[in-house]
Write an enzyme that holds these catalytic residues in place. Structure first.
Site, short mmCIF file in Angstrom:
data_model
loop_
_atom_site.label_atom_id
_atom_site.label_comp_id
_atom_site.label_asym_id
_atom_site.label_seq_id
_atom_site.Cartn_x
_atom_site.Cartn_y
_atom_site.Cartn_z
N ASP A 69 0.87 -1.17 0.00
CA ASP A 69 0.00 0.00 0.00
C ASP A 69 0.91 1.22 0.00
O ASP A 69 1.53 1.56 1.01
CB ASP A 69 -0.90 -0.01 1.24
CG ASP A 69 -1.78 1.23 1.34
OD1 ASP A 69 -1.64 2.15 0.50
OD2 ASP A 69 -2.61 1.30 2.28
N SER A 147 1.90 13.66 -14.97
CA SER A 147 0.89 13.65 -16.03
C SER A 147 0.90 14.99 -16.74
O SER A 147 1.31 16.01 -16.17
CB SER A 147 -0.49 13.40 -15.42
OG SER A 147 -1.52 13.61 -16.38
N TYR A 160 -6.87 14.84 -9.29
CA TYR A 160 -5.81 14.13 -10.02
C TYR A 160 -4.78 15.13 -10.54
O TYR A 160 -3.57 14.92 -10.39
CB TYR A 160 -6.43 13.35 -11.17
CG TYR A 160 -5.42 12.63 -12.03
CD1 TYR A 160 -4.91 11.40 -11.64
CD2 TYR A 160 -4.99 13.17 -13.24
CE1 TYR A 160 -3.98 10.73 -12.43
CE2 TYR A 160 -4.06 12.51 -14.03
CZ TYR A 160 -3.55 11.29 -13.62
OH TYR A 160 -2.64 10.65 -14.40
N LYS A 164 -0.79 15.34 -9.37
CA LYS A 164 0.32 15.17 -10.30
C LYS A 164 1.18 16.43 -10.36
O LYS A 164 2.40 16.35 -10.63
CB LYS A 164 -0.21 14.81 -11.68
CG LYS A 164 -0.87 13.44 -11.75
CD LYS A 164 0.10 12.33 -11.33
CE LYS A 164 -0.50 10.95 -11.50
NZ LYS A 164 0.45 9.88 -11.15
#
Length: 260
Positions: A69, A147, A160, A164
């Site tokens: 994890d 990203s 998200y 990133k």
């Protein structure tokens, strides 16, 4: 300790030890396969035990799997200690694990924000911190998956994109610190866009075949395959990239520079 003589002597990362998080599927799996094919001993970490073990078995004796994890601090310490005991060192760290939750600033809950940040950003912080402790005596390469969403605005994936962006900023700081302290550790980020994986397939409207949008069908299309990103992982992991540090490498088929 695993003998390194089992690896390919002609590979671009021959004799190196690599840890790939989120390595059971997608970009992580493609990276694990390629690094192993090019001579590295690869430890695949993931929460998906079945897929991770199957991939390690597919690759063969140069690969192993560990349940991990990446948002858990204690588990990071345990994984790095496992690497130290089994291999004696760590040369390549690919912080690839991540999740995707859709939502604009108006739609994203605080719980979703925290969840994405834990998996996508906290994990990279922990990975770099714990990985450097093992890598700093012998040097190595850290490759953090960011990203295009970190560089360009995405209204539909707020958390998200922010996570990133954090990865990119953290990576620059790590690169500077390692250079100033002469650790011989390089830290770079990869910024893919439109990679066709199990995670991204779910975002396509019903009736749309994403395979028709890849560079396989038209080299000017936006989407690429996990193997295309893995090729950049291999390059940054290899000694060919020994002068590349603190770089944000886009793997986006030119999407970022499109003005319209």
């Amino acid at each position: 300790m695993m003998p390194l003589e089992q690896t390919s002597k002609n590979g671009r990362v021959h004799g190196k030890v690599a840890l790939v998080t989120g390595g059971a599927k997608g970009i992580g799996a493609a990276s694990a396969r390629l690094l192993a094919a090019e001579g590295a001993q690869v430890l695949i970490s993931d929460l998906d035990v079945e897929a991770g073990q199957a991939l390690a078995a597919e690759i063969g004796p140069t690969a192993a799997f560990i349940r991990h994890d990446v948002s858990n601090e204690d588990q990071w310490r345990q994984v790095i200690e496992h690497v130290r005991k089994r291999y004696g060192r760590l040369d390549i760290l690919v912080n690839n694990a991540g999740i995707l939750i859709a939502g604009s600033i108006e739609e994203t809950s605080l719980a979703d924000w925290h969840k994405v940040m834990r998996v996508n950003a906290d994990s990279v912080f922990l990975g770099c911190r714990e990985g450097i402790a093992l890598m700093k005596d012998s040097g190595g390469s850290i490759i953090n998956l960011s990203s295009i969403a970190a560089l360009a605005g995405r209204d539909d994936y707020l958390a998200y994109s922010a996570s990133k962006g954090a990865v990119a900023a953290l990576s620059r700081s790590v690169a500077v610190m390692c250079r100033r302290r002469k650790y011989r550790i390089r830290c770079n980020t990869l910024h893919p866009d439109g990679v066709l994986t199990d995670m991204t397939r779910g975002g396509f409207p019903e009736g749309i075949d994403p395979n028709r949008l890849t560079i396989d069908s038209d080299p000017m299309n936006r989407m690429c395959r996990p193997e295309d990103v893995a090729a950049s992982v291999l390059f940054l992991a290899s000694d060919e990239a020994r002068a590349i540090n603190g770089v944000e490498l886009r793997v986006d088929s030119g999407q970022m520079v499109m003005s319209i």
